[in-house]
Scaffold this active site. Structure first.
Site, PDB file in Angstrom:
ATOM      1  N   MET A 145      -7.692   2.378  -0.989  1.00 28.43           N
ATOM      2  CA  MET A 145      -7.863   3.989  -1.915  1.00 28.43           C
ATOM      3  C   MET A 145      -9.356   3.867  -1.009  1.00 28.43           C
ATOM      4  SD  MET A 145      -6.179   4.903  -4.922  1.00 28.43           S
ATOM      5  CE  MET A 145      -7.273   3.729  -6.037  1.00 28.43           C
TER       6      MET A 145
ATOM      7  N   HIS B 173     -10.811  -6.308   1.099  1.00 33.19           N
ATOM      8  CA  HIS B 173     -10.179  -4.532   2.461  1.00 33.19           C
ATOM      9  C   HIS B 173     -10.232  -5.387   3.910  1.00 33.19           C
ATOM     10  CE1 HIS B 173     -10.369  -2.035  -0.615  1.00 33.19           C
ATOM     11  NE2 HIS B 173      -9.675  -1.900  -0.547  1.00 33.19           N
TER      12      HIS B 173
ATOM     13  N   GLU C 248      -4.225 -10.290  -4.562  1.00 36.05           N
ATOM     14  CA  GLU C 248      -4.087 -10.801  -5.738  1.00 36.05           C
ATOM     15  C   GLU C 248      -4.932 -10.513  -7.129  1.00 36.05           C
ATOM     16  OE1 GLU C 248      -3.383 -14.993  -5.159  1.00 36.05           O
ATOM     17  OE2 GLU C 248      -1.313 -14.728  -4.764  1.00 36.05           O
ATOM     18  N   LYS C 249      -5.890  -9.771  -6.393  1.00 37.05           N
ATOM     19  CA  LYS C 249      -6.501  -9.608  -7.455  1.00 37.05           C
ATOM     20  C   LYS C 249      -5.650  -8.339  -8.518  1.00 37.05           C
ATOM     21  CE  LYS C 249     -10.053  -5.788  -7.141  1.00 37.05           C
ATOM     22  NZ  LYS C 249      -9.490  -4.766  -8.102  1.00 37.05           N
TER      23      LYS C 249
END
Length: 282
Positions: free
Chosen positions: A30, A37, A150-151
């Site tokens: 996003m 990222h 995995e957050k």
């Protein structure tokens, strides 16, 4: 760097590349890109001939209009960040109308109950919104691999369920949580934290680490009570939930069993900013 804002030209471009034998990796984001990222993009670049990074703040996964409005948006900076990493990355940055075609609604999904745990209890319709945009991205890009951090562990399991139930031919790759130097899980929302709060947010991960240590000798209920007390004694962070759950079903653990794996999940508010994190317990 190639930047697409419309679905059809991107789809045609990707189809042509795939016909030439290229493998395609997708990193959905996003925007407001951070090192977390970029770690996904680096992994995708290592394993695929072509990498598509989508930048789209998806309105249907927000149940809070204010949160959607305040979500960080830095498109030009994101482009420069990706360009400096690897100029061959393809960016897909559509408008809301391009994705939803004047009908901004989620598709309804059944993720076999995963959607009703934790985040699903507090963010109505969130995973319908996530499923809608991810399914759409898979249709447009047709990636061989797609990368998720995995957050958002619950989201990762739900995407795996989406792919399985809808028979979408894409390999879902889960990637470890990237953390700031003090342990805070990297998130685009972190940039909204005032400096003194951001430094003290190490409390969240430190509490998870201590909970993991206690889980080795104490029951899940005892650990839960201990964590709740830590947050009650900390006036800065408002605990929304802390759960110890089965790593596969996300069902709350009442009694530990041998050969089962568990994770601890936490969601907290500081001011009006919501932060989540999790940790593997065994």
């Amino acid at each position: 760097m190639e930047i697409f804002h419309q679905k059809k030209p991107l789809n045609i471009h990707i189809e042509n590349l795939k016909q030439q034998g290229s493998s395609v990796g997708l990193v959905p984001t996003m925007g407001a890109l951070h090192k977390g990222h970029l770690s996904l993009v680096k992994k995708a670049l290592k394993n695929n001939d072509i990498v598509v990074v989508s930048i789209f703040v998806n309105p249907t996964q927000f149940d809070n209009e204010s949160d959607l409005k305040k979500y960080p948006r830095h498109f030009n900076e994101d482009i420069e960040t990706l360009r400096s990493l690897n100029n061959s990355v393809i960016v897909f940055a559509p408008s809301v109308d391009e994705v939803y075609e004047n009908n901004v609604k989620s598709e309804r999904f059944d993720f076999d109950g995963l959607e009703n745990e934790m985040e699903g209890k507090f963010r109505k319709g969130h995973f319908d919104g996530v499923g809608t945009i991810v399914k759409e991205l898979f249709t447009i890009v047709k990636p061989d691999d797609a990368y998720f951090g995995e957050k958002d562990y619950q989201q990762l399991l739900i995407i795996k369920k989406l792919v399985k139930k809808h028979e979408i031919p894409v390999n879902i790759v889960g990637c470890p949580i990237s953390r700031e130097s003090n342990g805070l899980a990297m998130s685009s929302r972190n940039e909204r934290l005032p400096g003194y709060i951001r430094s003290q947010a190490s409390f969240i991960y430190e509490t998870l680490q201590k909970a993991k240590e206690k889980f080795g000798t104490k029951s899940a209920n005892k650990v839960q009570e201990w964590v709740q007390k830590q947050f009650q004694n900390n006036k800065l962070f408002n605990l929304e939930y802390f759960e110890i759950a089965d790593s596969n079903t996300l069902k709350t653990v009442k009694r530990k069993k041998k050969n089962e794996t568990y994770r601890a999940f936490v969601a907290v508010y500081v001011n009006d900013i919501r932060l989540i994190d999790n940790i593997a317990l065994n």
